[in-house]
Enzyme design. Structure first.
Site, PDB file in Angstrom:
ATOM      1  N   SER A 144       0.839  -1.204   0.000  1.00 57.44           N
ATOM      2  CA  SER A 144       0.000   0.000   0.000  1.00 57.44           C
ATOM      3  C   SER A 144       0.868   1.244   0.000  1.00 57.44           C
ATOM      4  O   SER A 144       1.963   1.257   0.585  1.00 57.44           O
ATOM      5  CB  SER A 144      -0.902   0.017   1.233  1.00 57.44           C
ATOM      6  OG  SER A 144      -1.583   1.256   1.348  1.00 57.44           O
ATOM      7  N   TYR A 157      -2.213  -0.751  10.177  1.00 58.88           N
ATOM      8  CA  TYR A 157      -2.281  -1.279   8.817  1.00 58.88           C
ATOM      9  C   TYR A 157      -1.022  -0.921   8.032  1.00 58.88           C
ATOM     10  O   TYR A 157      -0.436  -1.766   7.348  1.00 58.88           O
ATOM     11  CB  TYR A 157      -3.516  -0.707   8.126  1.00 58.88           C
ATOM     12  CG  TYR A 157      -3.628  -1.024   6.659  1.00 58.88           C
ATOM     13  CD1 TYR A 157      -3.954  -2.306   6.220  1.00 58.88           C
ATOM     14  CD2 TYR A 157      -3.422  -0.033   5.695  1.00 58.88           C
ATOM     15  CE1 TYR A 157      -4.063  -2.592   4.861  1.00 58.88           C
ATOM     16  CE2 TYR A 157      -3.537  -0.307   4.341  1.00 58.88           C
ATOM     17  CZ  TYR A 157      -3.856  -1.587   3.931  1.00 58.88           C
ATOM     18  OH  TYR A 157      -3.959  -1.871   2.594  1.00 58.88           O
TER      19      TYR A 157
END
Length: 255
Positions: A144, A157
């Protein structure tokens, strides 16, 4: 003939969004694709139907990643579907922020669940896949852009995805002698069901688009095309890399 003709592929989290686009793209290059899903069987079957409608071949595999026994369940279904064939391509796409991750509010239980899905599962899927993976195979991990942008609400995350970046680089060094390449793709905001907030207002759509140097919102196909390239022989000399797949998001202020 497609660039992946005769190859087999496993795509985790392939029932929708980026995973579905990747599965369809690999199948379009004539790979035989295992479409993994965790809960939504109907969506996974739709992915397979989409692939078959255009002449591709695929089958579904169910396993709830991050749960006890997840890897055993996944590979039992995978090996049954491959019927003795080796694996050529592994795409670790499944993951998610799970609407938690800030330093102030994340509980130990939420943290463990997030790490289990985003970090632990890919690690042990790769461990289990390596004996099955053919020499010259491909591993692509989906990370990400959050790893390079400070997003306090998604700290845990981002930490997990940062670990995926390290995993890819170190693993590439480890398995290179077998001709296996390992690369990481880091998408930015992509127009999927999970990011439906993008369309909550015209203003939000505009802000999201203008954050990219290319002045548009990323699409699942943008990511899928990169993964298909990395899975092909065209990318045989690329390994241990992190591909920023954000359309140049947050490169700097616009003048």
């Amino acid at each position: 003939m497609g660039k992946l003709a005769g190859k087999t592929a496993l795509v985790t989290g392939a029932s929708r969004g980026i995973g579905r686009a990747i599965a369809r793209r690999l199948a379009a290059e004539e790979a035989y694709v295992a479409v993994h899903y965790g809960h939504d069987e109907a969506a996974a079957r739709q992915t397979v139907a989409d692939i078959e409608r255009t002449g591709g071949r695929a089958f579904t595999v169910r396993a709830e990643l991050g749960a006890p026994g997840d890897v055993d369940t996944l590979f039992a279904g995978l090996e049954a579907g491959l019927t003795g064939r080796p694996l050529d391509i592994l795409v670790n796409n499944a993951g998610g922020a799970m609407r938690t991750g800030s330093i102030e509010h994340t509980t130990p239980e939420e943290f463990d669940r997030l790490i289990a899905l985003n970090m632990r599962a890919p690690f042990f899927i790769i461990q289990r896949a390596l004996p099955l993976l053919r020499d010259g195979g491909r591993i692509v991990n989906i990370s990400s852009a959050d790893t390079r942008v400070a997003l306090p609400q998604e700290l845990a995350y981002s930490m997990a995805k940062g670990a995926i970046n390290v995993l890819g680089r170190t693993l590439a060094h480890t398995v290179g002698a077998r001709g296996i390449t390992v690369n990481t793709v880091a998408p930015g905001v992509t127009d999927t069901d999970a990011n439906a907030w993008i369309h909550s207002s015209p203003e939000t759509e505009t802000l999201t688009a203008t954050a990219s140097a290319l002045n548009r919102i990323g699409q699942p196909s943008d990511i899928a095309d990169i993964v298909a390239f990395l899975a092909s022989d065209d990318a045989r000399w690329i390994t241990g890399d992190v591909i920023d797949a954000t359309g140049g998001t947050f490169l700097g202020p616009r003048l």
